[in-house]
Each structure stands twice: as structure tokens, then as C-alpha cells.
Scaffold this active site. Structure first.
Site, PDB file in Angstrom:
ATOM      1  N   GLU A 286       0.784  -1.130  -0.123  1.00  0.00           N
ATOM      2  CA  GLU A 286       0.121   0.055  -0.294  1.00  0.00           C
ATOM      3  C   GLU A 286       0.836   1.350   0.052  1.00  0.00           C
ATOM      4  O   GLU A 286       0.413   2.238  -0.446  1.00  0.00           O
ATOM      5  CB  GLU A 286      -0.984   0.091   1.223  1.00  0.00           C
ATOM      6  N   HIS A 315       7.169 -26.926   0.603  1.00  0.00           N
ATOM      7  CA  HIS A 315       6.665 -27.838  -0.056  1.00  0.00           C
ATOM      8  C   HIS A 315       5.391 -27.278  -0.843  1.00  0.00           C
ATOM      9  O   HIS A 315       4.634 -28.166  -1.297  1.00  0.00           O
ATOM     10  CB  HIS A 315       6.181 -28.911   0.797  1.00  0.00           C
ATOM     11  N   LYS A 429     -13.133   2.714  -1.539  1.00  0.00           N
ATOM     12  CA  LYS A 429     -13.888   2.702  -0.522  1.00  0.00           C
ATOM     13  C   LYS A 429     -15.041   3.625  -1.069  1.00  0.00           C
ATOM     14  O   LYS A 429     -16.009   3.495  -0.578  1.00  0.00           O
ATOM     15  CB  LYS A 429     -13.155   3.531   0.762  1.00  0.00           C
TER      16      LYS A 429
HETATM   17  O1  PA5 Z   1      -3.088   1.981   6.028  1.00  0.00           O
HETATM   18  C1  PA5 Z   1      -4.065   2.500   5.599  1.00  0.00           C
HETATM   19  O2  PA5 Z   1      -4.132   3.767   5.717  1.00  0.00           O
HETATM   20  C2  PA5 Z   1      -5.340   1.661   5.296  1.00  0.00           C
HETATM   21  O3  PA5 Z   1      -5.001   0.319   5.328  1.00  0.00           O
HETATM   22  C3  PA5 Z   1      -6.185   1.822   6.470  1.00  0.00           C
HETATM   23  O4  PA5 Z   1      -5.789   1.377   7.584  1.00  0.00           O
HETATM   24  C4  PA5 Z   1      -7.683   1.167   6.179  1.00  0.00           C
HETATM   25  O5  PA5 Z   1      -8.032   1.381   4.985  1.00  0.00           O
HETATM   26  C5  PA5 Z   1      -8.461   1.377   7.232  1.00  0.00           C
HETATM   27  O6  PA5 Z   1      -8.756   2.758   7.317  1.00  0.00           O
HETATM   28  P1  PA5 Z   1      -9.636   3.445   8.736  1.00  0.00           P
HETATM   29  O7  PA5 Z   1      -8.545   3.037   9.860  1.00  0.00           O
HETATM   30  O8  PA5 Z   1      -9.495   4.782   8.250  1.00  0.00           O
HETATM   31  O9  PA5 Z   1     -10.776   2.775   8.692  1.00  0.00           O
END
Ligand code: PA5
Length: 462
Positions: A286, A315, A429
Site C-alpha cells: 500500500e 513444499h 472505499k
Molecule cells: O493503511 C491504511 O491507511 C489503510 O489500510 C487503512 O488502515 C484502512 O483502509 C482502514 O482505514 P481506517 O482506519 O480509516 O478505517
């Protein structure tokens, strides 16, 4: 009491697909510039190990919850960076089988990071709801999965305990101090809250209340977790740039990406560390997978992290890794010491099939397996490095988190992208909100429906 990084197997003599030391050294000035830029901006998460404010608020709330509610179960509702840290901590540091046998006086902990109705429905049936505490975690306060899970659990707990007032006590909401739906609801209705600092993104937030509160309730040594992170932070900060281990790790991986090895396999030889690899995979993917660079030019850059666990995946995956396409870099995770010693008994010691195992410890076998994988990969000319944690305790897990977070930030700098945003996640989202009919997203919903192509569908039934 240390984390060691062994990069030896990343370098070759030029006769195979591995980098030479000279190529790596020639790229060092570029890495040093990325490091300087990072340290000048110094994001807030770099200092989390040395802070006590989040730990203080988590310890106070955990004490209150334990004393007043003595919960049998803790359910953590969050997703992505709001769930993976807690999952990694639980798998690495809580008692194995903690979902049935937690630490003494502590709740069993569940982190159902999905809206899968089979999973959540079964969990609701399984839990003693009147003895369950729920920690809702959402930094933005607008994530649809977490909102839906909150509503489902709130309603179920309210029914179980008979009133809103009693239900509210059983919730702790971890969110932004000022913005988002969860902040608004918590302030209006009087839920207890913990803070996600605005300057710390989800996947860098494990050392804030996001990871610390579940860890504290589960009975982990949160103080040592922070100390481990602080120790690595200081060490990286004080290092000469050429001796910054996180920078070397980042540079080697970026150079390999540029040479056609964009797949990065994270391969713990420890069952308990397997969810550390899940945490790493989100952090790496990410943070580094981006459409545009810092100048706005389209680059579509990013590594593909892959999780494996040894020896199980020897394996399953190793045939591909040793003989398949040479497009991967491997990080083996080694434990210097396991938590238990188990020796192979000797009932068939005369048999040549077993004699080499008799009286040997299983941790010796684990290490022989890890080295076996390393040797096979190296002999095939594949780049391999090893992160060694002297043991899998809170101090070393804290070191591991900070080390990889720093490496991720440096890799982002080397790639010329912003490792701290996630527009691709936000796009998904928003689309989900639109498809669920959330107010304000009507136009987006129309666009999506208009763009939905005719389906190519095969139906295979009897
Ligand atoms: O690393 C990130 O920013 C994302 O993976 C968020 O943690 C995830 O989308 C959840 O978002 P939030 O904490 O705003 O609900």
C-alpha cells in the site's frame, strides 16, 4: 537482544541475476539523498517508540475495562492498517491458541477484519456477548466495513445486555481526535475513545493505541514493544548513512525492482511470525504501489509482496522460487531462539530412516530447513537476505516493525513516490459507499453503473 540483517545473499559476482556490490555502492548517493529527505521531514511514527502518551491512555483504559467488566472476549473491529497490526501482535506474542486459552485473567481476542456474514455470524453466536468488549478502530471514521461491523456488534451487545448505557460501556472507539463519523458519534453518545494521531497513517500506526490497546488487554509487554522500536529508531538515526540497515534493505529492493525483480517474498521460518508477513505485505504494497510520482507523472510503480511461511511453503512454493521466473527477491525471517525446546524421541534409533533425527531438537531442524531454502535459492542465483530476530518477544517485534517501516519510507523516497497516501484504497472505499447508496455518492453510483460492461460469464452446472 538484537535484530540482525544479513544481505550477503543479495550480492553476486555478476555471473547470475544478482546485484554486484559495485552496482549497489554506485547507487548509494541516491539512497543517501532519500534518507536525508526522510529525516528532514521526520514523520511522527518514527518517534512513537519513545512516546508514553499512547501507552498511558491504553493502560488506563485497559485497567478500567479489566476491573469493571472482566471481559471474556475482546473483539477488534477494523480493517487494513487498523487490523493487521493487532493480528500480527496476537500471532507473535499472545499465547498460541489464545482464542480458546488466553493469558491468565485476560480476554480471548478476535480480529474479524471482514464483513463476511459467515464469519461475523458465527463469531456472534460463539461469543458470550454480555462478557465481550469491543474495540472499534478507524482512523478516518468512515470505512464502510468497520461501520457495518460496529452496527452489527452494537446491536447484538445491546440486546444481550438490555440497554444502550450498558452496551456503550462495552465499547472503546479508537479514532482521529477531531474528525470522522466515529469521532462524532463517540462525542455525541458518550463512547470512550482512544486516539489515532492525525499524522500517522493506518499501516504505520501499530505502535499507537491502534495496536497498543488490544495488545495491552491481551496481556502483552507493550513497554518492551515500544522500547524495541525506540532502540532501532535511535540506531538508524545515529548510523552513518552507509550503515543504515533499513536504507540498505530499501535500496537493494528498489534496485532489484528496476532490474525486473518486483516480487518480494517475505518468508518467516516461524509459525508464530506468519502474520508479521501479512503486516509487512500491506505496508510494502500500500505504501509503494503508486500510479503517480511526486511530480505527478504517471509511473505505475510498486513491488508485489508475497507471504510464505517455512517450512510449510517449501513444499508448496519453493519449486517456483528455485526454478521458475527469476523475478523475485527473498527475505527469510529467522528466529535465533524459539520459545520452546522439543527433542525428537529415539524409539527407532536403529533405523537409518530416522537415526539422524533421533535426539535432535526441532529448532535445529527448522534452521536446517531455512538454510536448505537459502542454499537452494542461492545456487539458483536468486537474491536472498535474512532478517534474524534473536527471539520472538515484544522487544524484537517492536524492532522489526520500526525497521520495516523505515525501509518502506526510504523505498518510497527512492522510487520518488509518496509512501504515506493510499488513493487506490480510497477509490475502492468510495465505490463501495456509492454502491451501498451512501448519501452524497449518488453521482458516483450512477457513473459506476453506466460503466459496468456486459459480462463475460460461464455457468458450469449439472
Ligand atoms: O493503511 C491504511 O491507511 C489503510 O489500510 C487503512 O488502515 C484502512 O483502509 C482502514 O482505514 P481506517 O482506519 O480509516 O478505517
Amino acid at each position: 537482544m538484537a535484530l540482525h540483517l544479513d544481505l550477503t545473499g543479495l550480492f553476486g559476482d555478476g555471473s547470475d541475476g544478482r546485484l554486484t556490490r559495485d552496482e549497489f555502492d554506485a547507487a548509494l548517493p541516491r539512497a543517501i539523498a532519500a534518507r536525508e529527505a526522510h529525516l528532514a521531514a521526520k514523520p511522527e511514527w518514527r518517534g512513537l517508540g519513545g512516546r508514553s502518551d499512547f501507552l498511558d491512555e491504553c493502560q488506563a483504559r485497559a485497567k478500567e475495562v479489566l476491573e469493571e467488566q472482566a471481559p471474556e472476549a475482546l473483539v477488534v473491529l477494523g480493517i487494513g492498517g487498523s487490523a493487521l497490526g493487532a493480528q500480527a501482535l496476537l500471532s507473535a506474542l499472545a499465547p498460541l491458541y489464545q482464542e480458546s486459552q488466553p493469558a491468565a485473567g485476560r480476554p480471548r481476542v478476535f480480529v474479524p477484519d471482514s464483513v463476511d456474514p459467515d464469519w461475523l455470524g458465527a463469531l456472534l453466536e460463539h461469543l458470550p456477548l454480555e462478557r465481550t468488549h469491543v474495540n472499534v478502530i478507524s482512523k478516518s471514521g468512515g470505512t464502510i466495513e468497520t461501520s457495518a461491523e460496529f452496527l452489527v456488534f452494537y446491536d447484538a451487545i445491546r440486546q444481550a445486555v438490555g440497554s444502550d448505557e450498558e452496551a456503550r460501556k462495552r465499547f472503546t472507539i479508537t479514532t482521529d481526535p477531531a474528525s470522522g463519523h466515529f469521532r462524532k458519534i463517540a462525542d455525541e453518545l458518550g463512547f470512550t475513545t482512544l486516539t489515532v494521531p492525525p499524522g500517522v497513517g493506518g499501516r504505520f500506526s501499530v505502535l499507537t493505541s491502534v495496536g497498543l490497546f488490544p495488545a495491552e488487554l491481551a496481556g502483552m509487554d507493550t513497554q518492551s514493544l515500544l522500547e524495541g522500536a525506540a532502540r532501532v529508531d535511535q540506531k538508524l538515526d545515529a548510523a552513518e548513512p552507509t550503515a543504515d540497515a533499513a536504507l540498505a534493505y530499501a535500496l537493494a529492493h528498489v534496485l532489484y525492482m528496476e532490474r525486473g525483480k518486483p516480487i518480494h517474498v517475505h518468508f518467516p521460518y516461524s509459525q508464530r511470525a506468519r502474520l508479521l508477513a501479512d503486516w509487512y505485505a500491506q505496508l510494502w504494497a500500500e505504501s509503494l504501489g503508486k500510479r503517480v510520482d511526486l511530480s505527478g507523472a504517471e509511473v505505475h510503480v510498486g513491488p508485489t509482496p508475497v507471504r510464505a511461511v517455512g517450512p510449510t511453503d517449501q513444499h508448496s512454493q519453493c519449486q517456483l522460487y528455485v526454478e521458475g521466473p527469476d523475478d523475485k527477491v527473498y527475505t527469510l525471517l529467522k528466529l535465533g531462539k524459539f520459545g520452546r525446546e522439543l527433542t525428537v524421541p529415539e524409539p527407532f534409533v536403529e533405523s537409518p530412516a530416522f537415526s539422524h533425527l533421533a535426539g535432535r531438537r526441532l529448532d535445529e531442524l527448522m534452521e536446517a530447513e531455512r538454510q536448505g531454502t537459502e542454499v537452494a535459492l542461492l545456487e539458483a542465483g536468486r537474491p536472498v537476505c535474512t532478517i534474524e530476530l534473536c527471539k520472538l518477544d515484544a522487544f524484537h517485534v517492536g524492532q522489526y516493525f520500526l525497521f520495516l517501516e523505515a525501509a518502506t519510507a526510504y523505498a518510497g523516497g527512492l522510487l520518488g513516490i509518496d509512501p504515506f497516501d493510499q488513493p487506490g484504497v480510497e477509490a475502492g472505499k468510495v465505490a463501495a459507499l456509492a454502491l451501498m447508496g451512501a448519501p452524497g455518492y449518488e453521482e458516483r453510483a450512477q457513473q459506476i453503473r453506466a460503466n459496468q460492461a456486459a459480462r463475460t460469464l460461464f455457468t458450469l452446472t449439472c
